[in-house]
Design an enzyme around this catalytic site. Structure first.
Site, PDB file in Angstrom:
ATOM      1  CB  THR A   1      -0.806   0.015   1.111  1.00  0.00           C
ATOM      2  OG1 THR A   1      -0.060  -0.224   2.581  1.00  0.00           O
ATOM      3  CG2 THR A   1      -1.799  -1.398   0.980  1.00  0.00           C
ATOM      4  CB  CYS A   2       4.143   2.259   1.477  1.00  0.00           C
ATOM      5  SG  CYS A   2       3.749   1.936   3.197  1.00  0.00           S
ATOM      6  CG  PHE A   3       6.181   1.238  -2.435  1.00  0.00           C
ATOM      7  CD1 PHE A   3       6.362   0.184  -1.457  1.00  0.00           C
ATOM      8  CD2 PHE A   3       6.878   2.338  -2.499  1.00  0.00           C
ATOM      9  CE1 PHE A   3       7.128   0.280  -0.362  1.00  0.00           C
ATOM     10  CE2 PHE A   3       7.881   2.237  -1.317  1.00  0.00           C
ATOM     11  CZ  PHE A   3       8.042   1.405  -0.511  1.00  0.00           C
TER      12      PHE A   3
END
Length: 749
Positions: free
Chosen positions: A716-718
């Site tokens: 989810t961070c990328f």
């Protein structure tokens, strides 16, 4: 009253001919409601716009000899709130059995055209079919219960004729008789019951006894066991053969498990087999079970999870179930550690409990699992409807230029109970009637203002996450707790009145509302540096790295450095390998409550005044976010245009299948897919082109990672989806649906 034991009856509702109604009520959708002995009714689907409906619906109901079945036909209208009852037909099982008992008990079916009555006037007829699915032996007590109720059993000798000398080989205390119709039945004078099935003598070394309450039971001196069911030579023989087969199958399964699943011990020694060797002592009970003994010495078992009791040993149930086939749609799998679990493909869920074992038998009934968001949403709307106040409305008049202040002054001073009335919103200087549109606009404008980080009540979760969380520095406003109570009321109002807000919170914040435990993985989306620090502590030996940590932590708010002890005396307690897990759990809990405990308490107080958190028990945090912020229209073409690929090409068949899948699924599932990969179902104003990642703008990415038997994984961070190279579209669809519906435990980062 049902009378005696219950048996499964298949009742098929075919069609009906109804008396047509003209005028306003001419366009309705008929539906059948069926109830047994006044219980919760079962319903068919509605037949659209006809007075000669065809349902072809089969009900599986439990009935006894004295059960009463009510068949009601109602007509539902789309623009009229109340339903119209066409007519009702009451069917007594005693009447049905007395007329068609022989045919039903032999497995045959009975067709009937039942009249529908409304105040003694016939308003139509409905065609139904009855059929039992059990054997003649299992159904024999139906006629027994009928005879005892009508006086034609053992105590109704006026209607019976005894035949002396017949069936001399009957067990002691049994007698054969004939009823007035010449049908043979058997009387057990020991227990004062009758049956149509001829009793068999007890097998060798079996004995009948009675417990202190006079109930007969049977003792097997061969195995030193007891049972409530009367044994026969045939079922004892079948049980012995089955028990031997069970023992053989268990040994084969144990050897198979020993050969397939091995793991290294924690000290790096040779591989050991889990559960391969013979067990020493008595086998332990399953988790949450307890064994107890009554005053008379009889053993029973307590399930503390479902708060029920039973006579049967749950360990025996598990062993007996292991040789039975799994239900349709179920699959047996193993974790990486060799722990067995089960996958229900029908409901898309997993469980460690064997579905073949009914471990919640007794008076308690567990809430059935339901995956459908629509079903959960319907349950929640039902709760809100029951709590709403139908009389009157609550009027709120605000100015567009000061919507926050005007709304605060009115809502915080209104009794919470009155806010459950219908909302009537008006804007100063504007004419208009609120039929829902003004309320939707008001919620949008108000949430946009009150959640604005400029007011210092909330802040963005991080520089690359535009979801909101409580600001620890909100105390700069001396009345901030009153404002948080107001925000809690507004958020609950939006849920109660089925309206959406403009901005969304972090998923951990929704988990706190649902009172679900927070984990270290929840930190990653809101504070990745903090998450990486705890991960390093968990994976490394602090003594070898010469790092000293204590059960205390410093944090800064508006330039002021504060020290928080995770436990009493924490500044003097050193973190070691033994207490490291406790330290991490305390740090996770503190990080999510750091400086915001009072604010959250005020928020949840205002929230509970309108909507009880118990009403949301069916939802997970993602579904709560969808219900609060809504499912925005997702432009699949925009999504496709602004997606990048790694180790894939746009022309690869897996990529083509992925976009076919995205086009085929519903809006809710697209929203879940977006949540699964990016962490939220909301998009920036610029759409997919402006998606944010850990280092600024980060487009949606699909990368080829893993093997074809892997599940998809998200970062989810990328904004990245790891999509294995599946060989067929059906496999890709199955894996993606499983991932977006059950994100926990599938490598979601």
């Amino acid at each position: 009253m049902s009378g005696g034991s219950l048996h499964q009856l298949k009742l098929h509702v075919g069609n009906a001919t109804l008396r047509e109604v003209s005028g306003l009520f001419s366009k309705g959708d008929p539906q059948v409601e069926l109830s047994v002995d006044g219980q919760e009714p079962h319903k068919t689907e509605t037949a659209k716009g006809t007075w000669e409906p065809v349902w072809n619906h089969t009900f599986d109901i439990m009935v006894g000899a004295q059960s009463e079945i009510e068949i009601k036909v109602v007509v539902k209208y789309r623009i009229i709130k109340n339903d119209m009852i066409v007519g009702t037909s009451i069917l007594q099982m005693a009447t049905l059995l007395s007329k068609h008992g022989d045919r039903l008990l032999q497995g045959g079916s009975v067709d009937q055209h039942l009249p529908l009555l409304d105040k003694r006037n016939e308003t139509g007829r409905v065609f139904v079919t009855f059929r039992f699915t059990e054997s003649v032996e299992a159904l024999s007590d139906l006629m027994t219960g009928l005879d005892l109720a009508t006086g034609s059993g053992a105590n109704g000798s006026a209607n019976t004729v005894a035949v002396p000398g017949e069936d001399d080989n009957l067990p002691t205390g049994w007698e054969v008789k004939y009823d007035a119709s010449g049908r043979k039945y058997y009387v057990d004078h020991n227990t004062r019951v009758t049956t149509w099935v001829r009793p068999q003598p007890l097998p060798r070394n079996w004995e009948q006894r009675k417990d202190p309450r006079g109930r007969p039971y049977y003792v097997d001196h061969n195995t030193r066991t007891t049972t409530w069911q009367r044994p026969t030579a045939q079922n004892v023989s079948e049980f012995n053969a089955w028990r031997q087969q069970t023992s053989d199958n268990q040994e084969a399964n144990r050897q198979n498990l020993a050969n397939r699943y091995r793991r290294q011990d924690s000290r790096g020694g040779p591989a050991t087999t889990e559960g391969a060797g013979p067990s020493t002592g008595e086998e332990s009970l399953p988790p949450s079970w307890e064994k107890r003994v009554m005053d008379n010495g009889r053993t029973y078992f307590v399930n503390h999870e479902s708060r029920t009791t039973q006579w049967e040993d749950p360990r025996i149930q598990i062993k007996h179930a292991s040789v039975l086939p799994l239900p349709d749609g179920w699959e047996e799998r193993y974790t990486n550690d060799g722990v067995k679990y089960y996958v229900d493909h029908n409901a898309r869920k997993t469980t460690f409990q064997d579905p073949r074992v009914t471990m919640t038998s007794g008076s308690g009934a567990s809430v059935p699992y339901e995956r459908s968001y629509q079903w959960k949403f319907g349950q929640f709307r039902h709760m809100c409807g029951r709590a709403s106040i139908q009389q009157g409305h609550i009027k709120i008049c605000v100015s567009r230029t000061s919507v926050f202040e005007d709304s605060f002054n009115q809502i915080i001073n209104v009794p919470a109970q009155d806010l459950r009335r219908r909302l009537f919103i008006s804007f100063k200087g504007e004419e208009g009637l609120d039929y829902g549109g003004l309320a939707r606009e008001w919620f949008f404008l108000l949430s946009h203002e009150m959640l604005n980080p400029m007011y210092c009540l909330f802040e963005y979760a991080s520089k690359n996450n535009y979801s909101l969380q409580i600001n620890p520095a909100s105390y700069v406003n001396p009345h901030h707790l009153t404002y948080f109570k107001f925000v809690g009321r507004v958020i609950a109002l939006a849920l109660f009145h089925n309206k959406y807000i403009d901005k969304g919170f972090t998923l951990p914040f929704y988990k706190r509302i649902l009172d679900k435990p927070l984990t270290m993985l929840d930190l990653k989306s809101v504070d990745e540096d903090f998450y990486n620090s705890l991960k390093w502590v968990k994976e490394n030996d602090l003594e070898e790295c010469d790092v000293e940590l204590y059960f205390a932590h410093e944090f800064e708010v508006l330039g002021e450095v504060k020290v928080h002890e995770l436990k009493p005396g924490g500044e003097d307690i050193l973190v070691t390998a033994e207490n490291k897990d406790e330290y991490i759990n305390l740090m996770v809990g503190w990080r999510f409550t750091r400086g915001v405990s009072e604010q959250y308490t005020a928020f949840i107080q205002g929230f509970n005044e309108i909507v009880s958190v118990k009403w949301l028990q069916y939802f997970d945090e993602r579904e709560l976010e969808v219900m609060l912020v809504g499912i925005q229209d997702i432009d699949v073409q925009d999504w496709n245009m602004h997606t990048i690929y790694r180790n894939y090409k746009r022309t690869d068949k897996q990529i083509q299948w992925f976009w076919t899948f995205i086009k085929e699924i519903s809006d809710e599932q697209r929203s879940r897919m977006l949540q699964f990969v990016t962490g939220t179902c909301r998009l920036p104003i610029g759409g997919f082109r402006e998606l944010m990642g850990s280092n600024g703008p980060q487009k949606f990415c699909i990368e080829k990672v893993g093997k074809e038997n892997w599940l998809p994984r998200s970062h989810t961070c990328f904004n990245r989806l790891d999509l294995p190279p599946y060989r067929s579209y059906n496999v890709l669809k199955e894996k993606l649906l499983l991932a977006i519906e059950e994100t926990e435990g599938f490598g979601n980062e």
